[in-house]
Design an enzyme around this catalytic site. Structure first.
Site, mmCIF file in Angstrom:
data_model
loop_
_atom_site.group_PDB
_atom_site.id
_atom_site.type_symbol
_atom_site.label_atom_id
_atom_site.label_comp_id
_atom_site.label_asym_id
_atom_site.label_seq_id
_atom_site.Cartn_x
_atom_site.Cartn_y
_atom_site.Cartn_z
ATOM 1 N N HIS A 126 0.846 -1.297 0.052
ATOM 2 C CA HIS A 126 0.091 -0.030 0.057
ATOM 3 C C HIS A 126 0.782 1.192 0.139
ATOM 4 O O HIS A 126 0.345 2.306 0.112
ATOM 5 C CB HIS A 126 -0.900 0.318 1.160
ATOM 6 C CG HIS A 126 -2.047 -1.013 1.338
ATOM 7 N ND1 HIS A 126 -2.921 -1.167 0.033
ATOM 8 C CD2 HIS A 126 -2.406 -1.867 2.023
ATOM 9 C CE1 HIS A 126 -3.672 -2.470 0.485
ATOM 10 N NE2 HIS A 126 -3.325 -2.784 1.692
ATOM 11 N N ASP A 163 -2.972 -10.497 -2.291
ATOM 12 C CA ASP A 163 -3.333 -10.118 -1.278
ATOM 13 C C ASP A 163 -4.686 -9.720 -1.457
ATOM 14 O O ASP A 163 -5.124 -9.101 -2.382
ATOM 15 C CB ASP A 163 -2.460 -8.737 -0.551
ATOM 16 C CG ASP A 163 -2.973 -8.220 0.610
ATOM 17 O OD1 ASP A 163 -2.298 -8.699 1.575
ATOM 18 O OD2 ASP A 163 -3.914 -7.712 0.865
ATOM 19 N N HIS A 165 -6.421 -7.309 -0.394
ATOM 20 C CA HIS A 165 -6.300 -5.888 -0.695
ATOM 21 C C HIS A 165 -5.642 -5.428 -1.925
ATOM 22 O O HIS A 165 -4.410 -6.200 -2.118
ATOM 23 C CB HIS A 165 -6.048 -5.036 0.392
ATOM 24 C CG HIS A 165 -6.406 -5.459 1.734
ATOM 25 N ND1 HIS A 165 -6.037 -6.350 2.857
ATOM 26 C CD2 HIS A 165 -7.636 -4.873 2.345
ATOM 27 C CE1 HIS A 165 -6.865 -6.275 3.566
ATOM 28 N NE2 HIS A 165 -7.887 -5.744 3.618
ATOM 29 N N ASP A 250 -4.148 -12.821 3.471
ATOM 30 C CA ASP A 250 -5.577 -12.522 4.181
ATOM 31 C C ASP A 250 -6.809 -12.747 3.304
ATOM 32 O O ASP A 250 -7.967 -12.506 3.586
ATOM 33 C CB ASP A 250 -5.591 -10.891 4.425
ATOM 34 C CG ASP A 250 -4.836 -9.989 3.457
ATOM 35 O OD1 ASP A 250 -4.575 -10.499 2.046
ATOM 36 O OD2 ASP A 250 -4.657 -8.862 3.852
HETATM 37 ZN ZN LIG Z 1 -4.032 -7.253 2.859
#
Ligand SMILES: [Zn+2]
Length: 312
Positions: A126, A163, A165, A250
């Protein structure tokens, strides 16, 4: 039997999480204990950890932003966003994580091992060039990709990010670059909000970003179908000379943050597919770097399954 490199730049007392924060050292302890058992140790060559040289870091990150991280660390800690903490050792831990990924890439092009895993923290995908967010301070994978290009190790680098995200930072850093292919599967819509299918890159980077947004609850079959039907072909066409993997676990069904309902079977199958790509075009040079994954039990199942997939 060939051995993979394994580096563990993680320490319980460094970058220690505030109480209740999901990105903490304990999220990895079951997986690391298991990988440390004698029968699994035979699969690995331990790789040393090392800190990242500022010149390497500055190829990706803005000096002002790095100055902020350093200052916060010197002050004893702080927040770079409401989710993302720094302690008095966090910047050093982040430098150690990034430097270890860089060193693993260097080894892949030197005397090996070609395939390695860096299971440490803090995560990175991120973080953009001038901003940390979503538990990430330094974009470990981006720093390593840029290093491989700068050193002339590879003319084309692929980053596959699974991931749960979207890796907005990695996408942003290479959005206008054609020599880095970024492929991300992620739950969508979801944090951080980016990663729609029509985000494909810009200018020279047009077509070098591939987003595979997935609905909540997608499960193994849909996850793997998207990789096999879309990512596999794109990777084969791009023919990377180095494959970097932003491995966030995740998406596992036990994860408290993600909702993709995956199991170890998905990570095993993906590991096998990615290893095939690395073998076909990158002379088996592939470095897997931990991103998210917040369930101890989920991480144990995912990481061991993924490694078995790499070996299959
Ligand atoms: Zn994540």
């Amino acid at each position: 039997m060939e051995k993979f490199g394994l580096a563990v730049p993680v320490n319980d007392t460094e970058h220690e999480a505030p109480p209740g924060h999901p990105e903490n050292a304990a999220r990895l302890s079951s997986a690391l204990r298991t990988l440390n058992q004698p029968e699994m140790q035979e699969w690995f060559v331990p790789l040393p950890t090392s800190t990242c040289h500022p010149q390497i870091l500055e190829r990706v990150h803005d000096e002002t932003y790095l100055g902020l991280l350093k200052r916060l660390e010197e002050q004893g800690g702080g927040q770079v966003d409401p989710d993302t903490y720094l302690t008095e050792t966090s910047f050093s831990a982040a430098l150690n994580m990034a430097g270890t990924v860089v060193a693993a890439v260097e080894r892949a092009f030197d005397d090996g091992p070609g395939i390695s895993l860096v299971l440490g923290r803090p995560p990175g995908h991120h973080a953009s060039s001038d901003r940390g967010m979503g538990f990430c301070l330094i974009n470990n994978v981006a720093v390593a990709a840029q290093y491989a290009l700068d050193r002339g190790y590879a003319s084309r680098v692929a980053i596959v990010d699974f991931d749960v995200h979207h890796g907005n930072g990695t996408q942003d850093i290479f959005y206008e670059r054609g020599e880095v292919l970024y492929i991300s599967s992620h739950q969508y819509p979801f944090y951080p909000g980016t990663g729609a299918a029509d985000e494909i890159g810009r200018g020279e980077g047009e077509g070098a970003t591939l987003n595979l947004p997935l609905s909540a609850g997608s499960g193994n079959d849909e996850f793997l179908r998207r990789f096999h039907s879309e990512a596999d072909e794109r990777l084969k066409r791009f023919a990377p000379r180095l494959l970097l993997v932003s491995a966030g676990f995740d998406g596992h069904r036990l994860d408290p943050l993600g909702g993709l309902a995956l199991t170890g079977r998905a990570f095993a199958a993906l590991g096998r597919m990615l290893r095939g790509i690395a073998a076909a075009s990158a002379s088996d040079r592939m470095v897997t770097v931990l991103e998210g994954g917040y369930s101890q039990e989920g991480n144990l199942d995912s990481i061991v399954s993924y490694i078995k997939g790499l070996r299959a």
